[in-house]
Enzyme design. Structure first.
Site, PDB file in Angstrom:
ATOM      1  N   ASP A 132       1.151  -4.802   5.153  1.00 29.72           N
ATOM      2  CA  ASP A 132       1.861  -5.198   6.377  1.00 29.72           C
ATOM      3  C   ASP A 132       3.311  -5.615   6.115  1.00 29.72           C
ATOM      4  O   ASP A 132       4.032  -5.962   7.051  1.00 29.72           O
ATOM      5  CB  ASP A 132       1.098  -6.337   7.089  1.00 29.72           C
ATOM      6  N   ARG A 186      14.686 -14.561  -3.038  1.00 35.71           N
ATOM      7  CA  ARG A 186      14.802 -15.110  -4.391  1.00 35.71           C
ATOM      8  C   ARG A 186      16.152 -14.747  -4.997  1.00 35.71           C
ATOM      9  O   ARG A 186      16.714 -13.685  -4.695  1.00 35.71           O
ATOM     10  CB  ARG A 186      13.650 -14.641  -5.276  1.00 35.71           C
ATOM     11  N   ASP A 261       5.323  -3.739 -13.476  1.00 35.98           N
ATOM     12  CA  ASP A 261       6.267  -3.811 -12.348  1.00 35.98           C
ATOM     13  C   ASP A 261       6.695  -5.247 -12.065  1.00 35.98           C
ATOM     14  O   ASP A 261       7.592  -5.471 -11.253  1.00 35.98           O
ATOM     15  CB  ASP A 261       5.656  -3.192 -11.081  1.00 35.98           C
TER      16      ASP A 261
HETATM   17  P1  AMP Z   1       2.576  -7.541  -6.440  1.00 34.20           P
HETATM   18  O1  AMP Z   1       1.193  -7.609  -7.005  1.00 34.20           O
HETATM   19  O2  AMP Z   1       2.915  -8.616  -5.448  1.00 34.20           O
HETATM   20  O3  AMP Z   1       3.605  -7.436  -7.507  1.00 34.20           O
HETATM   21  O4  AMP Z   1       2.617  -6.205  -5.565  1.00 34.20           O
HETATM   22  C1  AMP Z   1       2.296  -4.934  -6.070  1.00 34.20           C
HETATM   23  C2  AMP Z   1       2.769  -3.880  -5.106  1.00 34.20           C
HETATM   24  O5  AMP Z   1       2.118  -4.001  -3.837  1.00 34.20           O
HETATM   25  C3  AMP Z   1       4.253  -3.916  -4.807  1.00 34.20           C
HETATM   26  O6  AMP Z   1       4.685  -2.600  -4.670  1.00 34.20           O
HETATM   27  C4  AMP Z   1       4.318  -4.647  -3.501  1.00 34.20           C
HETATM   28  O7  AMP Z   1       5.474  -4.328  -2.783  1.00 34.20           O
HETATM   29  C5  AMP Z   1       3.059  -4.168  -2.801  1.00 34.20           C
HETATM   30  N1  AMP Z   1       2.568  -5.123  -1.815  1.00 34.20           N
HETATM   31  C6  AMP Z   1       1.910  -6.288  -2.051  1.00 34.20           C
HETATM   32  N2  AMP Z   1       1.597  -6.906  -0.893  1.00 34.20           N
HETATM   33  C7  AMP Z   1       2.072  -6.130   0.109  1.00 34.20           C
HETATM   34  C8  AMP Z   1       2.067  -6.211   1.540  1.00 34.20           C
HETATM   35  N3  AMP Z   1       1.502  -7.251   2.179  1.00 34.20           N
HETATM   36  N4  AMP Z   1       2.654  -5.223   2.236  1.00 34.20           N
HETATM   37  C9  AMP Z   1       3.201  -4.171   1.628  1.00 34.20           C
HETATM   38  N5  AMP Z   1       3.229  -4.027   0.281  1.00 34.20           N
HETATM   39  C10 AMP Z   1       2.679  -4.980  -0.475  1.00 34.20           C
HETATM   40 MG    MG Z   2       5.421  -7.481  -7.845  1.00 36.16          MG
END
Ligand code: AMP
Ligand code: MG
Length: 466
Positions: A132, A186, A261
């Protein structure tokens, strides 16, 4: 060498400096912020806003930039959702990218470093997949707590710059839902991740890889010095990521999601999801409930970071020979050991007596902590506040070795800050994190969060200055 924590904030004028676009259009995609129903300022970093010349913005201006994401003067317009791939729990995922955030602005700080303002929860992007594009308010509050605590403990971390509540409700499988939402910004020393290199290698884009290596060397590491820039960048990243591993361990911090990432090429820690601080020195302590194997548990973090560096080396192979990369990769364990010892001695506040003696002291402390009779923060607090370091007879038996080694040492700071007079150490264990959040969720009471930030900043001041 004694550990030197990252720089303190200072004051400067606003100096926009958009550099990311020099990398061409394959580095990121234009993004549009969501149109939120409300913009309620919940947190403004009054230590770091001056460091990028934004301290004089009125609240209305602040909300326009960090709630509505109207571009800053002479800055990115539109913002860019950055492209990257990544290994998530060791599985390669070519579908990710900035899915709920974007690079909003680039600007110089008081030390002329090129800094990024990046968002989280600002809306969907080309990379959102089924997400979302939102961030929960609890997620934002947790990121404030993590970044403030890490900064105080001398860990090289991104700063939480702004949190604006958006008036939206989000649904989450792992939080009581619907739940309040926020747009967070951030301040970070770049947003180039190991996954950024992995994506470029995956696409076999040699030209962009050369450009990105030069960009990182120029803006984060003082420019190329040799004829092998990729190997040079890898050596810098290895050194900085090893320092990060040492800093996490000294802080008792478990990031929780050390995917490629989430690892910045500058070695700056960022992106705080299911993080925790381990109360005891417990190697298997795991932060993320979905980390069933304990892949990113407390004591496996250095190994996880080393593995991530191997993925960076593998991506850089697109334009570099493997020999110097492998050679550098092999320096990681030693670099980590040195970084951990130096950071630990810094937190203890003792004068260095050279690496070997310092390492023996840290090993003895770790042995005492591993008995799990004393919380990590309590251990450091009690030593730091003592008038006289030479009180081995007051120690529990598991710290006997530590006591005999420390008795002869000098202090590197004076325990004269009022912070050390507090009977309790400033910790960040999960019960307190939850109770700070519950005050906000149940009563919209933000005072426990403010008090906690003040106490954390006092600890940071005491650790830096005495
Ligand atoms: P993270 O684990 O927060 O580093 O996220 C891993 C990937 O999932 C990244 O590409 C984020 O942008 C995507 N992501 C995580 N939560 C959301 C969300 N609520 N909506 C869209 N993309 C998300
Ligand atoms: Mg991330």
């Amino acid at each position: 060498m004694p550990y030197k924590p990252q720089s303190e904030p200072g004051k400067t004028d606003y100096q926009p400096d958009v550099q990311i676009t020099t990398l061409g259009e394959k580095i990121g995609d234009p993004a549009a912020p969501a149109d939120f129903p409300k913009h309620i300022l919940r947190f403004r970093n009054d230590r770091w806003d001056q460091s990028v010349g934004l301290d004089e913005l009125s609240e209305e201006q602040w909300l326009n930039h960090f709630g509505k994401f109207e571009p800053l003067a002479d800055n990115l317009d539109p913002p860019l959702a950055l492209r990257y791939h990544g290994h998530q729990f060791r599985t390669y995922n070519p579908e990710i990218g900035d899915g709920r955030g974007f690079l909003f602005a680039q600007l110089r700080d008081h030390e002329q470093r090129l800094m990024d303002l990046g968002t989280k929860g600002s809306g969907t992007t080309r990379w959102s997949r089924t997400g979302d594009g939102r961030l929960t308010l609890k997620g934002a509050v947790r990121e404030i707590l993590a970044t403030e605590m890490l900064e105080a403990l001398g860990v090289n971390s991104s700063k939480t710059f702004s949190v604006v509540e958006t008036g939206e409700q989000s649904m989450r499988g792992d939080e009581p839902s619907p739940t309040r939402s926020a747009a967070m910004t951030r301040l970070s020393h770049g947003h180039i991740r190991i996954g950024t290199f992995q994506r470029i290698a995956y696409e076999k884009n040699e030209k962009l890889m050369h450009q990105l290596v030069a960009y990182c060397l120029d803006h984060y590491y003082g420019g190329a010095q040799s004829g092998d820039p990729a190997a040079e960048l890898f050596a810098h990243a290895t050194r900085e990521v090893a320092k990060l591993a040492g800093a996490y361990m000294t802080a008792g911090f478990v990031h929780g999601v050390l995917n490629t990432d989430n690892i910045n090429i500058t070695g700056e820690s960022f992106d705080y999801g299911p993080w925790r601080f381990t109360p005891y020195w417990e190697p298997a302590f795991t932060a993320a409930y979905f980390d069933h194997e304990g892949l990113y548990c407390f004591a496996r973090q250095p190994e996880a970071l080393h593995w991530n560096l191997a993925q960076l080396a593998s991506a850089l192979r697109l334009i570099a020979d493997s020999d110097p990369l492998v050679e550098t990769l092999e320096t990681f364990p030693k670099a980590y050991g040195t970084a951990f010892t130096e950071h630990f001695c810094w937190r203890l506040g003792v004068v260095s007596e050279g690496f070997e003696k310092d390492r023996d002291l840290v090993v003895a402390a770790e042995k005492g902590l591993a008995a799990k009779t004393t919380h990590i923060d309590r251990f450091f607090h009690d030593w730091c506040k003592m008038d006289d370091l030479a009180k081995p007879d007051e120690l529990d038996p598991e710290f006997a070795d530590f006591g005999s080694l420390i008795a002869e040492r000098g202090r590197s700071r004076k325990p004269n800050s009022r912070y050390w007079q507090q009977p309790e150490p400033c910790s960040m264990h999960i019960d307190e994190v939850e109770s700070i959040w519950n005050a906000i969720a149940d009563k919209d009471d933000w005072s426990p969060l403010s008090k906690k930030i003040e106490n954390i900043r006092n600890m940071g001041q005491a650790l830096r200055n005495g």
